[in-house]
Design a protein around this motif. Structure first.
Motif, PDB file in Angstrom:
ATOM      1  N   GLU A 246      10.628   3.724   2.213  1.00 50.56           N
ATOM      2  CA  GLU A 246       9.787   2.667   2.779  1.00 50.56           C
ATOM      3  C   GLU A 246       8.355   3.143   2.969  1.00 50.56           C
ATOM      4  OE1 GLU A 246      11.398   0.856   6.224  1.00 50.56           O
ATOM      5  OE2 GLU A 246      13.153   0.036   5.177  1.00 50.56           O
ATOM      6  N   ASP A 247       8.191   4.389   3.399  1.00 53.05           N
ATOM      7  CA  ASP A 247       6.839   4.907   3.577  1.00 53.05           C
ATOM      8  C   ASP A 247       6.125   5.061   2.239  1.00 53.05           C
ATOM      9  OD1 ASP A 247       6.954   5.001   6.325  1.00 53.05           O
ATOM     10  OD2 ASP A 247       7.670   7.069   6.401  1.00 53.05           O
ATOM     11  N   ILE A 248       6.850   5.509   1.210  1.00 53.69           N
ATOM     12  CA  ILE A 248       6.236   5.636  -0.114  1.00 53.69           C
ATOM     13  C   ILE A 248       5.765   4.275  -0.609  1.00 53.69           C
ATOM     14  CG2 ILE A 248       6.782   6.032  -2.560  1.00 53.69           C
ATOM     15  CD1 ILE A 248       6.255   8.625  -1.188  1.00 53.69           C
ATOM     16  N   TYR A 249       6.557   3.221  -0.352  1.00 56.46           N
ATOM     17  CA  TYR A 249       6.215   1.907  -0.897  1.00 56.46           C
ATOM     18  C   TYR A 249       5.209   1.150  -0.033  1.00 56.46           C
ATOM     19  CZ  TYR A 249       6.764  -2.564  -3.238  1.00 56.46           C
ATOM     20  OH  TYR A 249       6.515  -3.712  -3.942  1.00 56.46           O
ATOM     21  N   PHE A 250       5.419   1.170   1.282  1.00 57.25           N
ATOM     22  CA  PHE A 250       4.599   0.336   2.161  1.00 57.25           C
ATOM     23  C   PHE A 250       3.452   1.084   2.828  1.00 57.25           C
ATOM     24  CE2 PHE A 250       8.715  -1.959   2.208  1.00 57.25           C
ATOM     25  CZ  PHE A 250       8.269  -3.191   1.737  1.00 57.25           C
ATOM     26  N   ALA A 251       3.543   2.399   2.918  1.00 58.71           N
ATOM     27  CA  ALA A 251       2.506   3.164   3.627  1.00 58.71           C
ATOM     28  C   ALA A 251       2.076   4.365   2.792  1.00 58.71           C
ATOM     29  CB  ALA A 251       3.020   3.611   4.996  1.00 58.71           C
ATOM     30  N   TYR A 256      -2.757   8.940  -6.072  1.00 61.10           N
ATOM     31  CA  TYR A 256      -1.934   9.032  -7.281  1.00 61.10           C
ATOM     32  C   TYR A 256      -0.634   8.249  -7.124  1.00 61.10           C
ATOM     33  CZ  TYR A 256       0.792  11.054 -11.086  1.00 61.10           C
ATOM     34  OH  TYR A 256       1.565  11.217 -12.204  1.00 61.10           O
ATOM     35  N   THR A 257      -0.042   8.307  -5.935  1.00 60.06           N
ATOM     36  CA  THR A 257       1.164   7.513  -5.692  1.00 60.06           C
ATOM     37  C   THR A 257       0.860   6.028  -5.825  1.00 60.06           C
ATOM     38  OG1 THR A 257       1.880   9.218  -4.122  1.00 60.06           O
ATOM     39  CG2 THR A 257       3.086   7.140  -4.105  1.00 60.06           C
ATOM     40  N   ARG A 258      -0.299   5.602  -5.326  1.00 58.63           N
ATOM     41  CA  ARG A 258      -0.688   4.197  -5.467  1.00 58.63           C
ATOM     42  C   ARG A 258      -0.833   3.812  -6.935  1.00 58.63           C
ATOM     43  NH1 ARG A 258      -3.739   5.354  -0.711  1.00 58.63           N
ATOM     44  NH2 ARG A 258      -5.661   5.783  -1.895  1.00 58.63           N
ATOM     45  N   GLY A 279       0.043  -3.948   1.304  1.00 55.39           N
ATOM     46  CA  GLY A 279      -0.836  -5.009   1.764  1.00 55.39           C
ATOM     47  C   GLY A 279      -2.192  -5.051   1.097  1.00 55.39           C
ATOM     48  N   GLU A 280      -2.452  -4.155   0.099  1.00 50.54           N
ATOM     49  CA  GLU A 280      -3.760  -4.189  -0.532  1.00 50.54           C
ATOM     50  C   GLU A 280      -3.672  -3.671  -1.957  1.00 50.54           C
ATOM     51  OE1 GLU A 280      -5.238   0.135   1.226  1.00 50.54           O
ATOM     52  OE2 GLU A 280      -6.457  -1.658   1.498  1.00 50.54           O
ATOM     53  N   LEU A 281      -4.666  -4.024  -2.739  1.00 54.38           N
ATOM     54  CA  LEU A 281      -4.745  -3.544  -4.101  1.00 54.38           C
ATOM     55  C   LEU A 281      -6.214  -3.301  -4.393  1.00 54.38           C
ATOM     56  CD1 LEU A 281      -3.262  -3.039  -6.793  1.00 54.38           C
ATOM     57  CD2 LEU A 281      -3.755  -5.401  -7.402  1.00 54.38           C
ATOM     58  N   ASP A 282      -6.599  -2.031  -4.539  1.00 53.14           N
ATOM     59  CA  ASP A 282      -8.017  -1.750  -4.725  1.00 53.14           C
ATOM     60  C   ASP A 282      -8.422  -1.900  -6.181  1.00 53.14           C
ATOM     61  OD1 ASP A 282      -7.391   1.784  -4.219  1.00 53.14           O
ATOM     62  OD2 ASP A 282      -7.255   0.579  -6.052  1.00 53.14           O
ATOM     63  N   GLU A 283      -9.623  -1.489  -6.513  1.00 55.98           N
ATOM     64  CA  GLU A 283     -10.156  -1.761  -7.815  1.00 55.98           C
ATOM     65  C   GLU A 283      -9.894  -0.655  -8.843  1.00 55.98           C
ATOM     66  OE1 GLU A 283     -11.029  -5.331  -6.651  1.00 55.98           O
ATOM     67  OE2 GLU A 283     -11.522  -4.614  -8.663  1.00 55.98           O
ATOM     68  N   GLU A 284      -9.147   0.401  -8.453  1.00 58.60           N
ATOM     69  CA  GLU A 284      -8.876   1.462  -9.393  1.00 58.60           C
ATOM     70  C   GLU A 284      -8.044   0.942 -10.573  1.00 58.60           C
ATOM     71  OE1 GLU A 284      -6.961   4.664  -7.465  1.00 58.60           O
ATOM     72  OE2 GLU A 284      -8.443   4.820  -5.871  1.00 58.60           O
ATOM     73  N   THR A 285      -8.281   1.481 -11.732  1.00 51.65           N
ATOM     74  CA  THR A 285      -7.534   1.063 -12.909  1.00 51.65           C
ATOM     75  C   THR A 285      -6.113   1.598 -12.835  1.00 51.65           C
ATOM     76  OG1 THR A 285      -9.547   1.125 -14.206  1.00 51.65           O
ATOM     77  CG2 THR A 285      -7.463   1.158 -15.429  1.00 51.65           C
TER      78      THR A 285
END
Length: 287
Positions: A246-251, A256-258, A279-285
């Motif tokens: 859960e921490d890997i997925y939600f927190a 690199y994990t993201r 809860g977020e998705l940044d602009e990294e490719t």
């Protein structure tokens, strides 16, 4: 819930390959595998996952060498075993009785010129010399039934089995001496998705029933999210993050994990979208 006792502790393990200069493949990796858990190890190809598995099992061969660190197996008898200090017969006994390995590419792991029963029988004959041939056959039949392969296939050669059956045979061999830890290095590589699903279900079922620990290595992070208790993320020979599922997925804490989490598409979102997490998705490719 109280954490289970560790079955294996890796402390600052480093592995290098000797070329014109020493090339690091694993750099000061530390982790613990707990009894009865599935620890997933994820990372892209070439990041050092398989080398780490070989190092844990004292299987590094030249030009590779362990350049530092310690691997300790905590036997259920209460004894702590210095794995890297083992050699000869003691090391061979440790590998099958305490820790076994399912390598990627079952066709390459099975001997193509003898039936699969003979290969399982060799394991039992070597490590359980008191067993008769009839007892070895009974044990092989029991193992085949356990992993979902008809016992009639004991007489088959590797090329007569499907990819999924060959991988199940390898799992049966790994279970032959009821080890406390099984290392599975990309056990579903080169299998179609339906067969992969069947193998993963069998591994999860067997682990629950027999309560052995598993180090499950793959580049398929979504698969590990489904079956693991904890996940370690590896990049460039180092563990960059390790936490519960859960921490890997939600927190997620490491960039690199993201990236790994964004590397698989949503089945329900708009075309081209990647799964959002935390809860977020940044602009990294996405990778």
């Amino acid at each position: 819930m109280t954490a289970k006792e560790p079955v294996l502790t890796v402390d600052s393990l480093s592995v290098h390959y000797a070329t014109d200069r020493a090339v690091p493949a694993v750099e000061e990796v530390s982790l613990q595998i707990r009894r009865g858990e599935i620890l997933g190890l994820a990372g892209e190809s070439g990041c050092g996952k398989s080398t780490l598995a070989l190092g844990i099992n004292h299987l590094i061969r030249p030009p590779g060498y362990v350049s530092g660190g310690r691997v300790t197996f905590h036997d259920d008898s209460g004894e702590d075993i210095d794995v890297l200090g083992l050699s000869g017969r003691v090391l061979r006994t440790y590998r099958w009785n305490k820790v076994s390995t399912v390598f990627q590419g079952a066709m390459n792991s099975l001997n193509p010129v003898i039936p699969v029963f003979a290969q399982i029988s060799d394991v039992l004959k070597t490590h359980r010399p008191g067993m008769s041939r009839a007892q070895r056959r009974d044990r092989a039949q029991e193992l085949f039934e356990l992993v979902g392969v008809p016992p009639s296939r004991l007489r088959s050669y590797a090329h007569e089995l499907s990819g999924g059956m060959r991988q199940r045979v390898m799992i049966a061999m790994a279970l032959a001496l009821t080890p406390q830890l099984i290392i599975m290095d990309e056990p579903t590589t080169a299998l179609d998705v339906v067969v992969q699903r069947g193998i993963v279900r069998e591994v999860s079922r067997l682990q629950r029933e027999l309560d052995f620990a598993v180090l499950f290595i793959t580049h398929d992070l979504p698969l590990l999210l489904e079956i693991s208790d904890r996940i370690a993320i590896m990049r460039d020979g180092k563990i960059v993050e390790m936490a519960g599922v859960e921490d890997i997925y939600f927190a997620t804490r490491h960039p690199y994990t993201r990236q790994l989490l964004r590397s698989f598409p949503s089945l329900t979102g708009a075309r081209g979208d990647f799964i959002r997490h935390g809860g977020e998705l940044d602009e990294e490719t996405a990778v």
